[in-house]
Design an enzyme around this catalytic site. Sequence first.
Site, mmCIF file in Angstrom:
data_model
loop_
_atom_site.group_PDB
_atom_site.id
_atom_site.type_symbol
_atom_site.label_atom_id
_atom_site.label_comp_id
_atom_site.label_asym_id
_atom_site.label_seq_id
_atom_site.Cartn_x
_atom_site.Cartn_y
_atom_site.Cartn_z
ATOM 1 N N GLY A 113 34.805 19.379 88.632
ATOM 2 C CA GLY A 113 34.844 20.487 88.166
ATOM 3 C C GLY A 113 36.281 21.114 88.111
ATOM 4 O O GLY A 113 36.971 20.817 89.093
ATOM 5 N N ASN A 114 36.654 22.065 87.402
ATOM 6 C CA ASN A 114 38.077 22.606 87.568
ATOM 7 C C ASN A 114 38.297 23.893 86.770
ATOM 8 O O ASN A 114 37.525 23.905 85.688
ATOM 9 C CB ASN A 114 39.206 21.585 86.916
ATOM 10 C CG ASN A 114 38.671 20.622 85.640
ATOM 11 O OD1 ASN A 114 38.456 21.281 84.589
ATOM 12 N ND2 ASN A 114 38.218 19.274 85.917
ATOM 13 N N GLY A 142 41.255 16.605 93.095
ATOM 14 C CA GLY A 142 40.677 16.165 94.446
ATOM 15 C C GLY A 142 40.252 17.115 95.256
ATOM 16 O O GLY A 142 39.754 16.681 96.335
ATOM 17 N N GLU A 170 41.518 16.961 83.858
ATOM 18 C CA GLU A 170 41.187 17.651 82.559
ATOM 19 C C GLU A 170 42.199 18.506 81.947
ATOM 20 O O GLU A 170 41.926 19.171 81.364
ATOM 21 C CB GLU A 170 39.840 18.133 82.872
ATOM 22 C CG GLU A 170 38.708 17.194 83.136
ATOM 23 C CD GLU A 170 38.544 16.008 82.296
ATOM 24 O OE1 GLU A 170 39.233 15.964 81.146
ATOM 25 O OE2 GLU A 170 37.438 15.181 82.672
ATOM 26 N N HIS A 190 35.456 24.388 83.427
ATOM 27 C CA HIS A 190 34.766 23.121 83.349
ATOM 28 C C HIS A 190 33.914 22.927 84.758
ATOM 29 O O HIS A 190 34.628 22.679 85.797
ATOM 30 C CB HIS A 190 35.548 22.009 83.376
ATOM 31 C CG HIS A 190 34.914 20.463 83.463
ATOM 32 N ND1 HIS A 190 33.853 20.294 82.909
ATOM 33 C CD2 HIS A 190 35.609 19.559 84.091
ATOM 34 C CE1 HIS A 190 33.513 18.849 83.486
ATOM 35 N NE2 HIS A 190 34.352 18.566 84.072
ATOM 36 N N HIS A 244 29.875 21.139 86.296
ATOM 37 C CA HIS A 244 28.750 19.978 85.999
ATOM 38 C C HIS A 244 27.527 20.471 86.307
ATOM 39 O O HIS A 244 26.596 20.277 86.985
ATOM 40 C CB HIS A 244 29.084 18.875 87.134
ATOM 41 C CG HIS A 244 30.564 18.309 86.831
ATOM 42 N ND1 HIS A 244 30.957 17.268 88.028
ATOM 43 C CD2 HIS A 244 31.233 18.211 85.737
ATOM 44 C CE1 HIS A 244 32.089 17.014 87.558
ATOM 45 N NE2 HIS A 244 32.459 17.543 86.314
ATOM 46 N N HIS A 290 28.634 14.510 81.658
ATOM 47 C CA HIS A 290 29.968 14.985 82.284
ATOM 48 C C HIS A 290 29.560 16.431 82.647
ATOM 49 O O HIS A 290 30.169 16.798 83.827
ATOM 50 C CB HIS A 290 31.024 14.748 81.280
ATOM 51 C CG HIS A 290 32.339 15.063 81.941
ATOM 52 N ND1 HIS A 290 33.434 14.736 81.220
ATOM 53 C CD2 HIS A 290 32.760 15.491 83.178
ATOM 54 C CE1 HIS A 290 34.484 15.156 82.148
ATOM 55 N NE2 HIS A 290 34.058 15.460 83.298
#
Length: 197
Positions: free
Chosen positions: A27-28, A45, A75, A94, A96, A158
Site C-alpha cells: 500500500g501507498n 518498502g 506505484e 492505494h 490491499h 492487487h
Amino acid sequence: MLEQLRDELIEVCHEVYRRGLSSGSGGNISVRIPDSDYVIIKRSGCSLGRVQAVDCILIDIDGNLVEGQGKPSKEINFHLGIYRCRPEVGAVLHAHPPYAIAFANTYGSLPLVTVSARAYLKQVPNVPFAQPGSEELARLVIEQYQDTSINTITMVEHGAVTAGKNLWEAYDLMDYLEDNAKIALAMLQIKALGGKL
C-alpha cells in the site's frame, strides 16, 4: 502546511494499517500540496503501520525527488497520473483490503449492497491484472480516473485505489469499500445457508 500534511499522512497510514486494509509494506498513500505541483508520498518498502516523518518524501508532479531520502512508492506513476487528470483530487490512497480483493478476483466487480456504498462509492470499476509498479497498471488506473465520477476502483489480485479531496476522504472511501465487501460476503454466506439461521 507541509508539516501539517505530513503529520496527517502519517496518521492516515497508521489508521489504514490498524484497520487491516494493508499488511506488511503493501500500500501507498500520497497527498498533494494545495495550489502547487508538489506531492508528499510514503517511501517504498516501509510498512504503513510504522511510517514516520522520515518515510514521507516530497516529489514534484513529474516524480522528481525534491526532499527526503529513499525511493517513492513503485506505484508513483498512477498517483501522479490521477493528480494530473483530476485537479480536484487532493489525496490518493492505494491499499490491499482483503475482502474487496476477494470480490475483485472472484466476480470482477464489487456489488454495492449498502446505502453508504451507493452514496459515496457510486460505482467501483475493476481493473484487470497488470504487474504492480508497471506502466500498464498505471495506464489502466489512470484511464478509469479520467471519468470524474470515479473515486474508487479495485484491481484484480492487487487491491484498491481511492481518490479524495483530502486524506481523510480518501481513507473513508477505502473504509466504505471494505465494509461493503464484508457485508456482501455475509449476504452470500446467508444465501448459501438458505437464508436460515
